[in-house]
Design a protein around this motif. Sequence first.
Motif, PDB file in Angstrom:
ATOM      1  N   UNK A  17       0.845  -1.183   0.000  1.00 41.14           N
ATOM      2  CA  UNK A  17       0.000   0.000   0.000  1.00 41.14           C
ATOM      3  C   UNK A  17       0.885   1.238   0.000  1.00 41.14           C
ATOM      4  N   UNK A  18       0.689   2.099  -0.976  1.00 47.32           N
ATOM      5  CA  UNK A  18       1.591   3.234  -1.165  1.00 47.32           C
ATOM      6  C   UNK A  18       0.865   4.425  -1.766  1.00 47.32           C
ATOM      7  N   UNK A  19       1.452   5.599  -1.585  1.00 47.97           N
ATOM      8  CA  UNK A  19       1.060   6.802  -2.306  1.00 47.97           C
ATOM      9  C   UNK A  19       2.069   7.017  -3.429  1.00 47.97           C
ATOM     10  N   UNK A  20       1.570   7.327  -4.622  1.00 47.39           N
ATOM     11  CA  UNK A  20       2.435   7.521  -5.786  1.00 47.39           C
ATOM     12  C   UNK A  20       2.027   8.800  -6.502  1.00 47.39           C
ATOM     13  N   UNK A  21       3.007   9.616  -6.838  1.00 50.40           N
ATOM     14  CA  UNK A  21       2.742  10.848  -7.581  1.00 50.40           C
ATOM     15  C   UNK A  21       3.624  10.942  -8.809  1.00 50.40           C
ATOM     16  N   UNK A  22       3.024  11.314  -9.937  1.00 54.70           N
ATOM     17  CA  UNK A  22       3.759  11.508 -11.185  1.00 54.70           C
ATOM     18  C   UNK A  22       3.701  12.982 -11.549  1.00 54.70           C
ATOM     19  N   UNK A  23       4.855  13.654 -11.578  1.00 55.79           N
ATOM     20  CA  UNK A  23       4.911  15.082 -11.851  1.00 55.79           C
ATOM     21  C   UNK A  23       5.371  15.335 -13.277  1.00 55.79           C
TER      22      UNK A  23
ATOM     23  N   UNK B  14       5.556  16.420 -20.130  1.00 58.08           N
ATOM     24  CA  UNK B  14       6.403  15.236 -20.111  1.00 58.08           C
ATOM     25  C   UNK B  14       6.576  14.716 -18.683  1.00 58.08           C
ATOM     26  N   UNK B  15       6.414  13.410 -18.443  1.00 61.96           N
ATOM     27  CA  UNK B  15       6.665  12.849 -17.108  1.00 61.96           C
ATOM     28  C   UNK B  15       8.117  13.116 -16.702  1.00 61.96           C
ATOM     29  N   UNK B  16       8.302  13.730 -15.532  1.00 59.50           N
ATOM     30  CA  UNK B  16       9.640  14.165 -15.125  1.00 59.50           C
ATOM     31  C   UNK B  16      10.095  13.522 -13.821  1.00 59.50           C
ATOM     32  N   UNK B  17       9.238  13.494 -12.807  1.00 59.43           N
ATOM     33  CA  UNK B  17       9.582  12.887 -11.521  1.00 59.43           C
ATOM     34  C   UNK B  17       8.474  11.923 -11.109  1.00 59.43           C
ATOM     35  N   UNK B  18       8.886  10.809 -10.506  1.00 56.42           N
ATOM     36  CA  UNK B  18       7.942   9.829  -9.979  1.00 56.42           C
ATOM     37  C   UNK B  18       8.238   9.677  -8.490  1.00 56.42           C
ATOM     38  N   UNK B  19       7.288  10.099  -7.648  1.00 62.06           N
ATOM     39  CA  UNK B  19       7.475  10.061  -6.199  1.00 62.06           C
ATOM     40  C   UNK B  19       6.616   8.963  -5.602  1.00 62.06           C
TER      41      UNK B  19
ATOM     42  N   UNK C 270       4.562  26.866 -10.283  1.00 65.74           N
ATOM     43  CA  UNK C 270       5.094  25.493 -10.336  1.00 65.74           C
ATOM     44  C   UNK C 270       5.783  25.210 -11.666  1.00 65.74           C
ATOM     45  N   UNK C 271       6.898  24.498 -11.591  1.00 66.96           N
ATOM     46  CA  UNK C 271       7.573  24.035 -12.802  1.00 66.96           C
ATOM     47  C   UNK C 271       7.213  22.576 -13.097  1.00 66.96           C
ATOM     48  N   UNK C 272       6.730  21.865 -12.074  1.00 72.10           N
ATOM     49  CA  UNK C 272       6.267  20.485 -12.227  1.00 72.10           C
ATOM     50  C   UNK C 272       4.969  20.333 -11.443  1.00 72.10           C
ATOM     51  N   UNK C 273       4.001  19.655 -12.027  1.00 74.18           N
ATOM     52  CA  UNK C 273       2.715  19.415 -11.361  1.00 74.18           C
ATOM     53  C   UNK C 273       2.238  18.020 -11.749  1.00 74.18           C
ATOM     54  N   UNK C 274       1.564  17.323 -10.811  1.00 69.75           N
ATOM     55  CA  UNK C 274       1.055  16.005 -11.148  1.00 69.75           C
ATOM     56  C   UNK C 274       0.095  15.452 -10.118  1.00 69.75           C
ATOM     57  N   UNK C 275      -0.543  14.349 -10.470  1.00 63.75           N
ATOM     58  CA  UNK C 275      -1.498  13.681  -9.596  1.00 63.75           C
ATOM     59  C   UNK C 275      -0.777  12.901  -8.498  1.00 63.75           C
ATOM     60  N   UNK C 276      -1.456  12.773  -7.372  1.00 69.77           N
ATOM     61  CA  UNK C 276      -1.017  11.918  -6.272  1.00 69.77           C
ATOM     62  C   UNK C 276      -2.151  10.936  -6.002  1.00 69.77           C
ATOM     63  N   UNK C 277      -1.881   9.625  -6.104  1.00 71.81           N
ATOM     64  CA  UNK C 277      -2.929   8.618  -5.973  1.00 71.81           C
ATOM     65  C   UNK C 277      -2.555   7.570  -4.933  1.00 71.81           C
ATOM     66  N   UNK C 278      -3.617   6.933  -4.400  1.00 64.53           N
ATOM     67  CA  UNK C 278      -3.437   5.836  -3.465  1.00 64.53           C
ATOM     68  C   UNK C 278      -3.432   4.527  -4.242  1.00 64.53           C
ATOM     69  N   UNK C 279      -2.500   3.640  -3.908  1.00 63.18           N
ATOM     70  CA  UNK C 279      -2.441   2.315  -4.531  1.00 63.18           C
ATOM     71  C   UNK C 279      -2.631   1.260  -3.449  1.00 63.18           C
ATOM     72  N   UNK C 280      -3.883   0.953  -3.148  1.00 64.99           N
ATOM     73  CA  UNK C 280      -4.242  -0.176  -2.287  1.00 64.99           C
ATOM     74  C   UNK C 280      -5.735  -0.370  -2.358  1.00 64.99           C
TER      75      UNK C 280
END
Length: 250
Positions: free
Chosen positions: A133-139, A145-150, A240-250
């Motif tokens: 179970x994790x939180x994942x964000x793609x900025x 363009x996808x730049x960072x994956x948190x 912001x220079x990067x923006x993206x969704x933050x989702x729950x994975x569980x």
Amino acid sequence: MNYLQPERLDRLAREYVLGTLNGGARRRFERLLRQTAAAQLAVDTWQERFSVLAAGVPPMPPRDAVWRGLEQRLFQATAAGAAPSKGRLAWLWTLLSGRTLAGALAGVLLCAVVLRNEPGLVGLEARSDALPASYVGLLLDTAGRPTLLASSRRQGRQLTVKVLQPVKVPDGKVAQLWALPNGADPFPVAALPALPAKGSVTLTLPDTSEKLFFSVPRLAVTFEAAPASAGAGDKPTSEPVLVGHCVKLW
């Protein structure tokens, strides 16, 4: 059972999109999809979330040896030169033969391999058949363009940031990661160190991911003169220079 209860509907929609909702439960949910707009909206939302995350996974084209191996195992008769008799079902043999079906099967196999054996692509280690179970964000950058994956485990206090595209931070500035909660002001999550051109870095969070990201649908990165402090009530001072969704994975 009330399938329209928000938390239950969200969980069912997530499992339906992932393909883990099977048997009678899947058939009942598909009937609900035909009858209720709320169920379709929940499915559409999860499809959008996963499509955004999928954009950050680098393509993995199969090698020629994989194609040959699939063809030999699935179509030995074809490889040996045997051909089916012509007739009304000849079109079906054409549809099911050679690379047409092998390509479809390879796609399914690759998806399964990525989800089960390569969770490291999103910064998560495999400890069992299911991802933790994790939180994942793609900025994304301003060009989309996808730049960072948190990513961070639900009850963890560490955040892994994987670099998908190089981030050039102006001299004298720091890259600051912000959480953008629903109905509230942004708050700082962590100052990003000097990011490598590729690879990942691990940061310490001020609290557990569950407490930080529970009501956070989006993340952002700005360039600031100094790291922001949560206790001081700091807010972004630039766009912001990067923006993206933050989702729950569980």
